[in-house]
Design a protein around this motif. Sequence first.
Motif, PDB file in Angstrom:
ATOM      1  N   ARG A  80      25.290 -10.222  25.348  1.00  0.00           N
ATOM      2  CA  ARG A  80      24.634 -10.748  24.062  1.00  0.00           C
ATOM      3  C   ARG A  80      25.477  -9.996  22.971  1.00  0.00           C
ATOM      4  NH1 ARG A  80      18.353  -9.222  24.516  1.00  0.00           N
ATOM      5  NH2 ARG A  80      18.657  -9.831  22.146  1.00  0.00           N
ATOM      6  N   GLU A  81      26.647 -10.207  22.951  1.00  0.00           N
ATOM      7  CA  GLU A  81      27.608  -9.468  22.071  1.00  0.00           C
ATOM      8  C   GLU A  81      27.097  -9.595  20.366  1.00  0.00           C
ATOM      9  OE1 GLU A  81      28.835 -11.079  24.535  1.00  0.00           O
ATOM     10  OE2 GLU A  81      29.976  -9.875  25.683  1.00  0.00           O
ATOM     11  N   LEU A  82      26.830 -10.774  20.232  1.00  0.00           N
ATOM     12  CA  LEU A  82      26.502 -10.876  18.730  1.00  0.00           C
ATOM     13  C   LEU A  82      25.226 -10.018  18.100  1.00  0.00           C
ATOM     14  CD1 LEU A  82      26.898 -14.487  17.763  1.00  0.00           C
ATOM     15  CD2 LEU A  82      28.270 -12.453  17.223  1.00  0.00           C
ATOM     16  N   ASP A  83      24.340  -9.758  19.233  1.00  0.00           N
ATOM     17  CA  ASP A  83      23.232  -9.005  18.850  1.00  0.00           C
ATOM     18  C   ASP A  83      23.668  -7.593  18.787  1.00  0.00           C
ATOM     19  OD1 ASP A  83      21.050 -11.009  18.765  1.00  0.00           O
ATOM     20  OD2 ASP A  83      20.990 -10.981  20.949  1.00  0.00           O
ATOM     21  N   ALA A  84      24.614  -7.184  19.717  1.00  0.00           N
ATOM     22  CA  ALA A  84      24.887  -5.823  19.957  1.00  0.00           C
ATOM     23  C   ALA A  84      25.778  -5.482  18.824  1.00  0.00           C
ATOM     24  CB  ALA A  84      25.914  -5.710  21.319  1.00  0.00           C
ATOM     25  N   LEU A  85      26.710  -6.603  18.338  1.00  0.00           N
ATOM     26  CA  LEU A  85      27.726  -6.336  17.016  1.00  0.00           C
ATOM     27  C   LEU A  85      26.608  -6.002  16.037  1.00  0.00           C
ATOM     28  CD1 LEU A  85      30.209  -6.173  15.736  1.00  0.00           C
ATOM     29  CD2 LEU A  85      29.819  -8.713  15.239  1.00  0.00           C
TER      30      LEU A  85
END
Length: 114
Positions: A80-85
Motif C-alpha cells: 500500500r505504497e500510496l497510503d504509506a507515502l
Amino acid sequence: MEKDLEKVFGKFQTQGTLGFIKTTDKPAFSLTSEQKVSLNRKGNVLFNQGDIEQARRIFLTTGYSDGLTRVADVYVDQNRELDALKLYILAHNKRKSEILLEKIASLISKLIIE
C-alpha cells in the motif's frame, strides 16, 4: 533525481497537497501534552496488538511521527505504497518518502516510455 521528482510531483511540500496526496502538519485537535502522551500510549498498545487502523487514527490525531512511520512501514509491507507515502510525508520522514517517490517516478517513466 530530486529535480525529476519535482517535475512529476511538483515542489515537495509539508503542508497543503503533494500532487494527489492531501497533507497537513497540524494534528486534528488541540491536545494537551498529557492527552497526547496518553493517546500515543494507547496507539502503541493498539499497534502492538495488530489494530493498525485504530493506531493510525490516533497517531494522525496526535501528530506522532514515530507512530505514523511505523504504520507506514506496515503499509509498505502490504503493498500500500500510496497510503504509506502519505504517512511518511505527514511524519516528515524524508528518507522513506523519497524512496517511494523514486519508485513511483520510475514506474511513471516506464509507463510513458511504453
